[in-house]
Design a protein around this motif. Sequence first.
Motif, short mmCIF file in Angstrom:
data_model
loop_
_atom_site.label_atom_id
_atom_site.label_comp_id
_atom_site.label_asym_id
_atom_site.label_seq_id
_atom_site.Cartn_x
_atom_site.Cartn_y
_atom_site.Cartn_z
N ALA A 293 -8.85 -4.30 -3.22
CA ALA A 293 -7.72 -3.37 -3.20
C ALA A 293 -6.48 -4.12 -2.74
CB ALA A 293 -8.01 -2.22 -2.24
N PRO A 294 -5.33 -3.83 -3.35
CA PRO A 294 -4.12 -4.59 -3.00
C PRO A 294 -3.70 -4.34 -1.56
CG PRO A 294 -3.60 -2.73 -4.43
CD PRO A 294 -5.08 -2.81 -4.37
N LEU A 295 -3.01 -5.31 -0.98
CA LEU A 295 -2.48 -5.14 0.38
C LEU A 295 -1.41 -4.07 0.38
CD1 LEU A 295 -2.07 -8.89 1.41
CD2 LEU A 295 -3.73 -7.27 2.34
N ALA A 296 -1.21 -3.46 1.54
CA ALA A 296 -0.19 -2.40 1.64
C ALA A 296 1.20 -2.99 1.45
CB ALA A 296 -0.29 -1.72 3.00
N SER A 297 2.06 -2.22 0.81
CA SER A 297 3.45 -2.63 0.64
C SER A 297 4.08 -2.83 2.01
CB SER A 297 4.19 -1.54 -0.15
OG SER A 297 5.51 -1.44 0.29
N GLU A 298 4.97 -3.82 2.11
CA GLU A 298 5.59 -4.13 3.40
C GLU A 298 6.39 -2.97 3.96
OE1 GLU A 298 7.98 -7.66 3.94
OE2 GLU A 298 6.47 -8.79 2.81
N ASP A 299 6.93 -2.16 3.08
CA ASP A 299 7.76 -1.04 3.51
C ASP A 299 6.97 0.23 3.81
OD1 ASP A 299 10.26 -2.35 3.42
OD2 ASP A 299 10.18 -2.27 1.23
N MET A 300 5.67 0.16 3.69
CA MET A 300 4.87 1.35 3.97
C MET A 300 4.99 1.68 5.47
SD MET A 300 0.85 1.96 3.08
CE MET A 300 1.03 1.78 1.31
N PRO A 301 5.34 2.94 5.81
CA PRO A 301 5.47 3.28 7.22
C PRO A 301 4.16 3.01 7.98
CG PRO A 301 6.31 5.05 5.83
CD PRO A 301 5.66 4.06 4.92
N GLU A 302 4.28 2.56 9.24
CA GLU A 302 3.12 2.12 10.03
C GLU A 302 1.96 3.10 10.02
OE1 GLU A 302 1.90 -0.68 11.19
OE2 GLU A 302 3.76 -1.49 10.34
#
Length: 218
Positions: A77-86
């Motif tokens: 599964a792809p890594l979370a987008s950097e801008d995804m809220p914590e």
Amino acid sequence: MSNKYIPPEYGSKGFTCPICGTYSEQEWIYPSYSGRLTPVSGLAISFCRYCENTGRSENTYSVWVNEKLVYPISSNAPLASEDMPEEVKEIYNEARNITTLSPNAAAALLRLALQKLVVELGCQGKNLNEDIGELIKEKKLPEKIGQSLDSVRILGNYAVHPGEIELKDDIETAIKLFRLLNLIVDYTITHPKEVTELFEKIPEGKKEAIKKRDGKKE
Ligand SMILES: [Zn+2]
């Protein structure tokens, strides 16, 4: 080699390796002798040819128990987008860790992550269906982004209440849901942020002219 994702399958001669993420030939061994009174049963190890040949991964094998992949637990599964809220990212990563063991549970967690995301985007968070409708209208989201939101909502719900669709062993669909969540973050957070940053660089005089052209008052 192909970039298409072929989910790891017990006994299969080739699939997308959960370690290196490359489609590769797999060699299987089925250890059974333990040297003890109780024999080992249901244990299998698949060795990735690509990992072995390139030596770029520390481990070159995946471990299976009773036909289920138990190692590595992190999926393709792809890594979370950097801008995804914590708060959203935390649930997203939890889902990532269990994708191969339970695509179903991953889909359910992704729906929960979406619930948190819509709150971050200004929705009430009481009814996901209504919140999505509101977002589409207020943020003028394109049709495909609206469909992404609804896919995560509905497929995630089938994971909890199976009906016409069964996600039980469907890793491929679960992986697509991860991509959709990143796509939603990209469109609703990353893209507007980048555009704003760039627009800020435009000199004030030019901005005034734009406002005038579009008939906006101060
Ligand atoms: Zn590999």
